[in-house]
Scaffold this active site. Sequence first.
Site, PDB file in Angstrom:
ATOM      1  N   CYS A 100      -4.527  -5.444  -3.593  1.00 17.00           N
ATOM      2  CA  CYS A 100      -4.177  -4.386  -4.486  1.00 17.00           C
ATOM      3  C   CYS A 100      -4.563  -4.936  -6.015  1.00 17.00           C
ATOM      4  O   CYS A 100      -5.795  -4.585  -6.454  1.00 17.00           O
ATOM      5  CB  CYS A 100      -2.648  -4.455  -4.397  1.00 17.00           C
ATOM      6  N   HIS A 209      -0.473  -5.345   1.221  1.00 17.82           N
ATOM      7  CA  HIS A 209       0.419  -6.419   0.948  1.00 17.82           C
ATOM      8  C   HIS A 209       0.958  -6.869   2.480  1.00 17.82           C
ATOM      9  O   HIS A 209       0.538  -6.347   3.356  1.00 17.82           O
ATOM     10  CB  HIS A 209       1.573  -6.070  -0.025  1.00 17.82           C
TER      11      HIS A 209
HETATM   12  N1  GLN Z   1      -1.499  -1.377 -10.585  1.00 14.60           N
HETATM   13  C1  GLN Z   1      -2.102  -1.206  -9.574  1.00 14.60           C
HETATM   14  C2  GLN Z   1      -1.761   0.291  -8.693  1.00 14.60           C
HETATM   15  O1  GLN Z   1      -0.562   0.524  -8.942  1.00 14.60           O
HETATM   16  C3  GLN Z   1      -1.718  -2.208  -8.542  1.00 14.60           C
HETATM   17  C4  GLN Z   1      -0.413  -2.459  -7.895  1.00 14.60           C
HETATM   18  C5  GLN Z   1       0.024  -3.541  -6.991  1.00 14.60           C
HETATM   19  O2  GLN Z   1      -0.805  -4.529  -7.035  1.00 14.60           O
HETATM   20  N2  GLN Z   1       0.565  -3.435  -6.061  1.00 14.60           N
HETATM   21  O3  GLN Z   1      -2.476   1.051  -8.323  1.00 14.60           O
END
Ligand code: GLN
Length: 259
Positions: A100, A209
Amino acid sequence: MKKSLALTIGYLYGRLMNTYGDTGNVICLKKRAEERGIKVDVLAIDLNYDPKKDGVADLYFFGGGQDQAQEEVSQDLIKRHSGKFIKEEVEKDKPLLAICGGYQLLGEYYEPQNGPKLAGLGIFKAYTQGSAQRMIGNIVIRIQNLELRIKSEEKDNSSLLVGFENHSGKTFLKEGAQPLGTIIKGFGNNGEDKTEGCIYKNAIGCYMHGSLLPKNPKLADWLIKKALEVKYGEEIKLEPLEDELEQKAHQAAIQRFSK
Ligand code: GLN
């Protein structure tokens, strides 16, 4: 397999970038290696890290994080040694898994909806645009990269990966970039083109995740095997583990979340 194998896992910015159980990936890699008698060290690679002083790893993990943390990390990656060093490590075929927010920073850039464009390392030929849409939920993908496929496939779902995504950034792969897989369920890179993640050499970026690796033990083993093969310069056969329960959990999650 050699008697005294050792593995160093580099945990990139673990204090700033670690959401939705991402640290579980490092724990999983450590445990699965240790159960095979491999000695494991975890090297924290945080802000102001200097590879010359602090040492290098055989396998890297980079988790997700909020935009604010990404801003800090992006600056560190670009201004300091870490960025150049990580790129060099990937070029040496060392495996890396980025999830992510970490994945976004290994592309060319991430432009949040509100806020300045954050420079990325450009390891993946991809860029990420913030959006008003939050892409959240369980995700199931079919791996495309052949090396990651495991033979008996269809029956035991081992060419499928399962995870949990939560992002508003939409990642678009540029020409020549190879996706990690195609979407069976969920949003993936952008919710539009059915791709998920990116793979370059032995570096994998994705939105899963979960933690990802405990849910997908074969991917964990693939990373360990690659890391040892690059380190020792020979083919490594990992001993099988008594992991029937983990495999069953993987399959159950896939069945449940594919619908
Ligand atoms: N800022 C990013 C997004 O929302 C990453 C979020 C995350 O790592 N869960 O796209």
